[in-house]
Write an enzyme that holds these catalytic residues in place. Structure first.
Site, PDB file in Angstrom:
ATOM      1  N   ARG A 231      51.818  31.762  35.223  1.00  0.00           N
ATOM      2  CA  ARG A 231      50.592  31.137  34.695  1.00  0.00           C
ATOM      3  C   ARG A 231      49.679  30.561  35.771  1.00  0.00           C
ATOM      4  NH1 ARG A 231      52.236  27.459  29.589  1.00  0.00           N
ATOM      5  NH2 ARG A 231      52.710  25.969  31.228  1.00  0.00           N
TER       6      ARG A 231
ATOM      7  N   ASP B  37      43.049  30.244  21.519  1.00  0.00           N
ATOM      8  CA  ASP B  37      42.527  30.302  20.147  1.00  0.00           C
ATOM      9  C   ASP B  37      42.490  28.919  19.500  1.00  0.00           C
ATOM     10  OD1 ASP B  37      45.334  30.635  20.404  1.00  0.00           O
ATOM     11  OD2 ASP B  37      45.503  31.191  18.316  1.00  0.00           O
TER      12      ASP B  37
ATOM     13  N   GLU C 264      56.356  31.174  35.749  1.00  0.00           N
ATOM     14  CA  GLU C 264      56.115  31.803  37.066  1.00  0.00           C
ATOM     15  C   GLU C 264      54.746  32.480  37.117  1.00  0.00           C
ATOM     16  OE1 GLU C 264      58.606  32.289  35.057  1.00  0.00           O
ATOM     17  OE2 GLU C 264      60.527  32.199  36.101  1.00  0.00           O
TER      18      GLU C 264
ATOM     19  N   LYS D  25      75.236  48.194  37.916  1.00  0.00           N
ATOM     20  CA  LYS D  25      76.236  47.569  37.049  1.00  0.00           C
ATOM     21  C   LYS D  25      75.677  46.580  36.035  1.00  0.00           C
ATOM     22  CE  LYS D  25      77.369  44.353  40.748  1.00  0.00           C
ATOM     23  NZ  LYS D  25      78.352  43.719  41.570  1.00  0.00           N
TER      24      LYS D  25
ATOM     25  N   ARG E 243      53.351  33.543  23.298  1.00  0.00           N
ATOM     26  CA  ARG E 243      53.876  32.799  22.149  1.00  0.00           C
ATOM     27  C   ARG E 243      54.036  33.638  20.885  1.00  0.00           C
ATOM     28  NH1 ARG E 243      53.029  27.530  21.386  1.00  0.00           N
ATOM     29  NH2 ARG E 243      51.093  27.464  22.563  1.00  0.00           N
TER      30      ARG E 243
ATOM     31  N   LYS F 217      40.561  31.510  27.404  1.00  0.00           N
ATOM     32  CA  LYS F 217      41.688  31.487  28.328  1.00  0.00           C
ATOM     33  C   LYS F 217      42.987  31.671  27.569  1.00  0.00           C
ATOM     34  CE  LYS F 217      44.212  28.533  27.810  1.00  0.00           C
ATOM     35  NZ  LYS F 217      45.271  27.565  27.530  1.00  0.00           N
ATOM     36  N   THR F 218      43.920  32.375  28.053  1.00  0.00           N
ATOM     37  CA  THR F 218      45.334  32.345  27.685  1.00  0.00           C
ATOM     38  C   THR F 218      46.021  33.563  28.268  1.00  0.00           C
ATOM     39  OG1 THR F 218      47.053  32.355  26.004  1.00  0.00           O
ATOM     40  CG2 THR F 218      44.990  33.321  25.307  1.00  0.00           C
ATOM     41  N   ILE F 219      47.151  33.315  28.904  1.00  0.00           N
ATOM     42  CA  ILE F 219      47.906  34.438  29.488  1.00  0.00           C
ATOM     43  C   ILE F 219      48.434  35.344  28.380  1.00  0.00           C
ATOM     44  CG2 ILE F 219      48.623  33.089  31.496  1.00  0.00           C
ATOM     45  CD1 ILE F 219      51.525  33.298  30.100  1.00  0.00           C
ATOM     46  N   ASP F 220      48.495  34.816  27.140  1.00  0.00           N
ATOM     47  CA  ASP F 220      49.085  35.591  26.042  1.00  0.00           C
ATOM     48  C   ASP F 220      48.244  36.806  25.659  1.00  0.00           C
ATOM     49  OD1 ASP F 220      50.777  33.488  26.130  1.00  0.00           O
ATOM     50  OD2 ASP F 220      50.486  32.817  24.077  1.00  0.00           O
TER      51      ASP F 220
ATOM     52  N   MET G  24      56.856  35.596  28.474  1.00  0.00           N
ATOM     53  CA  MET G  24      56.010  34.653  27.752  1.00  0.00           C
ATOM     54  C   MET G  24      54.946  35.378  26.931  1.00  0.00           C
ATOM     55  SD  MET G  24      54.567  31.208  29.439  1.00  0.00           S
ATOM     56  CE  MET G  24      55.656  29.820  29.226  1.00  0.00           C
TER      57      MET G  24
ATOM     58  N   GLY H 197      47.974  25.748  27.736  1.00  0.00           N
ATOM     59  CA  GLY H 197      48.753  26.205  28.888  1.00  0.00           C
ATOM     60  C   GLY H 197      47.854  26.710  30.006  1.00  0.00           C
TER      61      GLY H 197
ATOM     62  N   ARG I 152      47.758  19.511  25.400  1.00  0.00           N
ATOM     63  CA  ARG I 152      47.625  20.221  24.128  1.00  0.00           C
ATOM     64  C   ARG I 152      47.179  19.311  22.980  1.00  0.00           C
ATOM     65  NH1 ARG I 152      49.344  25.306  24.350  1.00  0.00           N
ATOM     66  NH2 ARG I 152      50.845  25.906  25.949  1.00  0.00           N
TER      67      ARG I 152
HETATM   68  P1  FBP Z   1      48.031  28.808  25.567  1.00  0.00           P
HETATM   69  O1  FBP Z   1      48.053  29.522  24.253  1.00  0.00           O
HETATM   70  O2  FBP Z   1      47.628  27.399  25.472  1.00  0.00           O
HETATM   71  O3  FBP Z   1      47.236  29.571  26.585  1.00  0.00           O
HETATM   72  O4  FBP Z   1      49.511  28.778  26.152  1.00  0.00           O
HETATM   73  C1  FBP Z   1      50.238  29.923  26.256  1.00  0.00           C
HETATM   74  C2  FBP Z   1      51.654  29.688  26.695  1.00  0.00           C
HETATM   75  O5  FBP Z   1      51.782  29.962  28.070  1.00  0.00           O
HETATM   76  C3  FBP Z   1      52.592  30.544  25.848  1.00  0.00           C
HETATM   77  O6  FBP Z   1      52.739  31.816  26.414  1.00  0.00           O
HETATM   78  C4  FBP Z   1      53.843  29.712  25.815  1.00  0.00           C
HETATM   79  O7  FBP Z   1      54.582  29.935  24.645  1.00  0.00           O
HETATM   80  C5  FBP Z   1      53.327  28.317  25.807  1.00  0.00           C
HETATM   81  O8  FBP Z   1      52.090  28.348  26.483  1.00  0.00           O
HETATM   82  C6  FBP Z   1      54.243  27.355  26.516  1.00  0.00           C
HETATM   83  O9  FBP Z   1      53.728  26.082  26.362  1.00  0.00           O
HETATM   84  P2  FBP Z   1      54.105  24.809  27.213  1.00  0.00           P
HETATM   85  O10 FBP Z   1      53.326  24.882  28.482  1.00  0.00           O
HETATM   86  O11 FBP Z   1      53.631  23.686  26.383  1.00  0.00           O
HETATM   87  O12 FBP Z   1      55.576  24.846  27.466  1.00  0.00           O
END
Ligand code: FBP
Length: 568
Positions: free
Chosen positions: A442, A188, A440, A260, A270, A219-222, A268, A97, A158
Site C-alpha cells: 500500500r 468508495d 507490503e 516441495k 477487501r 483512491k484504493t488499492i482494491d 489484499m 487505507g 477511517r
Molecule cells: P480502502 O478501501 O480504504 O482503500 O482500504 C483498502 C484496504 O487496504 C483493504 O484492501 C483492506 O481490507 C483494508 O484496507 C485493511 O484496512 P486496515 O488498514 O484498517 O487494516
C-alpha cells in the site's frame, strides 16, 4: 569528501539514494493543463451525459442541492480557465487505507492552486477535520513528498462523519480556518462521505451565506472504485499489484527450484478480487480463486476445496509437488453459505451492539451470538475453526465492513485442502506455506503510472475548485492516449445498499465481472497454468525504461486498449 557515516546519516528521513532519485523524476502532464509549456487550471463543460444508478430519483430527493447544481452531469476539461478567483483556502485529507500516489495528489493540488491560494493539510484523516487539526502546506513540503509512497505526510483514518455533532464539528473547522473547499482523497466509503459533506456544506457556512466546496479523488488499492471508461481505475492499484506480483513471482520462481512446497497466498482487496485477478495475469500461478466467480457459480466451501485438491493431485501425478494459489482477501464473504452467515451476523451484531461491547471476545461472545442465529447458521459456525469464528465476530469498521484482512482464510483453505488431498490420494506430498500480502503493497513508492495519474488527479481536483464546482469526484479517462481530465457528480454514483443492519445511500463497489475481457482471458488460460509451470516473474517495478510505462493488465483488457502502456 564525506565519510560513510555522514552519508548514512544523511539518508535518514526518506533521503535514501532511491528516494532522492525518484523526487527528480519528471511527471507527465495532460496537455489540457499546459499552455506554452506553463501549467494552468482548466475550465469544465458538460459532456452531455448524466450519470445515474437505479436509485437516482431517491438520491436526488435526499441530495437536492448538489444534484440540482450538477444536474448529475459528467463534465470534462475544456480549455484553460483564465477567470479563476484567487485567495481560496483549500483543505486536503486522506481517508481510509493508504495507497501509493496520495502524496502526488497533494503536489498536483498545490501546484495548480499556485501561490495566490492556500492549501492546508488535514492531519490524520476525517478525524483531523473534526478536531480542526490543519496546517498550511508549503512549497518545500511538496518538493519533499513528490513521487514518494505512503500517506505519512498527513496520516489517515477511517472515521465516518455521520452524526449531527460531527457535522457541526466540520462546520466549526471550516469557519475556524476560513475554508472554501475540502478535497477528500478516499475509496468508495470516503467518497460517499464526501457526497454527504458536499450536500451539508453547500451553503450558509460562511458569513456571506456561501458554502464550502467538496471534491473527491478516487483512491484504493482494491481497485473497486472504477466506473468503466469514465473512471478506469482508482489510484494505488497499479503500485500494489506490481509489488504483489514481484513477491508472488519470486515465490513462483522458488517453487520449481526447491520442488516441495505449495504456497497459499492471500492478497489484499477487501471485497472485490481485482487485485488477485491482476496479479494472476501478471504471474500466471497454478490456481487463482476469484470470489465473484465463486458467488456466481454458488460454490460451497467444500467444492472450492475439492477443486484445489484435484489440481494438487493431478500435478503430483506429473511429478509436480509444488505450486502457488492466490486467494482474494474477501473470498469468505462470497461463498454462499458464508454470505448468509455474515449477513445475519452483521444484523445481529448491529442489533446487540451495546450488549456485545461488554462481552469478552472468545467463548462468551460466541455463546451469546450463537443463541441469536438461525439453526443453519449456528450449525455452520460450529464447523468453523475458532480462529475464523473469532474474526467473524470482531468489531466492524466505522463503515460497517467486516475486517477481512484479519481472517486467516489461507490457513482455513490449507487445513481443509490437506484433508481432501489425503482422501483423494494418500501418497501425494502436500507441504504448505501460507502468506498474506497486503500492507507490503500500500505504501511503496508509486509506479510511474500511479505517480502520473495522481499528480494529474490533483491538477483536476484543484481546477474543479477554482471553477467553483462541488460534489464531484475527479477522474482521468483515455489513459492510453493523452489522458483526459473529467469529473463525475457524486450523487450520480450513489445507490441504496444494506449496511449496519439498515439501508444506506452509498457508492456501489465495482466487482470483477465474469463476462469482462480480463476475466475471460484469465479463464481461457487457467487450465494450462494449472497443469504445468508457465509462470512469469515480473520483478521490481520500474521508474525508468520501457517497463515503467506499463498500466494494469486488467485495465488494458477491460478498456480495450491496444497496448499495455499509458500515454499522457
Ligand atoms: P480502502 O478501501 O480504504 O482503500 O482500504 C483498502 C484496504 O487496504 C483493504 O484492501 C483492506 O481490507 C483494508 O484496507 C485493511 O484496512 P486496515 O488498514 O484498517 O487494516
Amino acid at each position: 569528501m564525506k565519510d560513510l557515516k555522514t552519508l548514512l546519516n544523511e539518508a535518514e528521513s526518506c533521503n535514501s539514494l532511491f528516494e532522492n532519485s525518484i523526487r527528480a523524476v519528471e511527471i507527465p502532464t495532460c496537455k489540457d493543463f499546459l499552455k506554452d509549456g506553463v501549467l494552468h487550471p482548466v475550465k469544465f463543460s458538460s459532456m452531455g451525459k448524466p450519470l445515474t444508478t437505479k436509485d437516482t430519483e431517491k438520491v436526488n430527493t435526499a441530495f437536492p442541492k448538489t444534484s440540482t447544481a450538477s444536474g448529475n452531469q459528467i463534465v470534462e476539461a475544456n480549455g484553460i480557465n483564465d477567470n479563476v478567483i484567487h485567495n481560496k483556502r483549500v483543505a486536503v485529507l486522506f481517508s481510509g487505507g493508504p495507497a501509493a500516489g496520495g502524496h502526488n495528489v497533494v503536489v498536483g493540488l498545490k501546484r495548480i492552486l499556485g501561490n495566490n491560494n492556500t492549501l492546508l493539510g488535514v492531519k490524520a484523516g476525517p478525524k483531523g477535520l473534526l478536531e480542526g487539526n490543519l496546517f498550511e502546506i508549503s512549497d518545500s513540503d511538496v518538493n519533499k513528498i513528490v513521487n514518494t509512497g505512503g500517506f505519512d505526510f498527513l496520516g489517515s483514518d477511517r472515521t465516518k462523519i455521520k452524526t449531527d455533532s460531527q457535522f457541526h464539528q466540520v462546520k466549526e473547522t471550516c469557519i475556524k480556518y476560513k475554508l472554501d473547499a475540502i478535497v477528500v482523497i478516499g475509496g468508495d466509503d470516503s467518497n460517499t462521505n464526501a457526497a454527504v459533506l458536499a450536500e451539508f456544506l453547500f451553503k450558509n457556512i460562511k458569513e456571506d451565506g456561501s458554502g464550502v466546496q467538496v471534491i473527491g479523488v478516487p483512491k484504493t488499492i482494491d481497485g473497486d472504485l472504477q466506473i468503466g471508461d469514465l473512471l478506469p481505475i482508482s489510484f494505488g492499484f497499479d503500485t500494489a499489484t506490481k509489488i504483489y506480483s514481484e513477491l508472488v513471482g519470486n515465490i513462483l520462481q522458488d517453487t520449481p527450484s526447491s520442488r516441495k512446497y505449495w504456497h497459499f497466498i492471500k492478497l489484499m482487496g477487501r471485497s472485490a478480487s481485482h487485485v488477485a485477478l491482476e496479479v494472476a495475469l501478471q504471474t500466471k500461478p497454478a490456481i487463482t480463486l476469484i470470489s465473484e466467480e465463486i458467488a456466481e457459480k454458488k460454490m460451497s466451501l467444500e467444492e472450492i476445496v475439492d477443486s484445489i485438491a484435484k489440481v494438487v493431485v493431478s500435478r503430483a501425478k506429473k511429478g509436480i509437488n509444488h505450486g502457488v494459489i492466490l486467494i482474494p482477501e474477501g473470498i469468505i464473504e462470497f461463498i454462499p453459505e458464508m454470505t448468509a452467515l455474515i449477513s445475519e451476523l452483521n444484523e445481529k451484531m448491529a442489533e446487540f451492539k451495546d450488549i456485545l461491547a461488554n462481552k469478552e471476545p472468545g467463548e462468551e461472545k460466541r455463546d451469546f451470538i450463537y443463541a441469536k442465529l438461525t439453526a443453519t447458521n449456528t450449525k455452520l459456525m460450529a464447523t468453523l475453526p475458532d480462529y475464523i469464528e473469532d474474526m467473524l465476530l470482531a468489531d466492524r469498521d466505522s463503515h460497517g465492513n467486516l475486517q477481512v484482512s484479519l481472517i486467516p482464510t489461507e490457513r482455513l483453505l490449507i487445513d481443509m485442502t490437506a484433508r481432501r488431498v489425503k482422501e483423494l490420494d494418500t501418497h501425494v506430498k502436500f507441504n504448505t506455506h501460507n502468506h498474506f500480502f497486503g500492507y507490503e503493497g500500500r505504501c511503496g513508492a508509486p509506479t510511474l503510472f500511479d505517480a502520473t495519474y495522481t499528480y494529474n488527479l490533483g491538477l483536476t481536483a484543484g481546477s474543479l475548485i477554482l471553477a467553483d464546482k462541488t460534489g464531484y469526484i475527479a477522474s482521468i479517462m483515455n489513459l492510453d492516449h493523452g489522458g483526459k481530465p473529467i469529473a463525475l457528480p457524486l450523487t450520480g454514483l450513489l445507490n441504496i445498499e444494506r449496511r449496519h443492519g439498515h439501508d444506506e445511500m452509498v457508492i456501489e463497489k465495482a466487482l470483477v465481472e465474469v463476462n469482462s475481457n480480463a476475466f475471460k482471458y484469465f479463464s481461457s488460460r487457467r487450465e494450462t497454468w494449472a497443469s504445468s509451470d508457465l509462470f512469469s516473474s515480473p520483478g521490481p517495478r520500474q521508474l525508468w525504461g520501457p517497463a515503467s510505462q506499463q498500466i494494469p493488465v486488467t485495465v488494458a483488457l477491460n478498456r480495450k486498449y491496444t497496448s499495455l502502456l499509458f500515454d499522457f
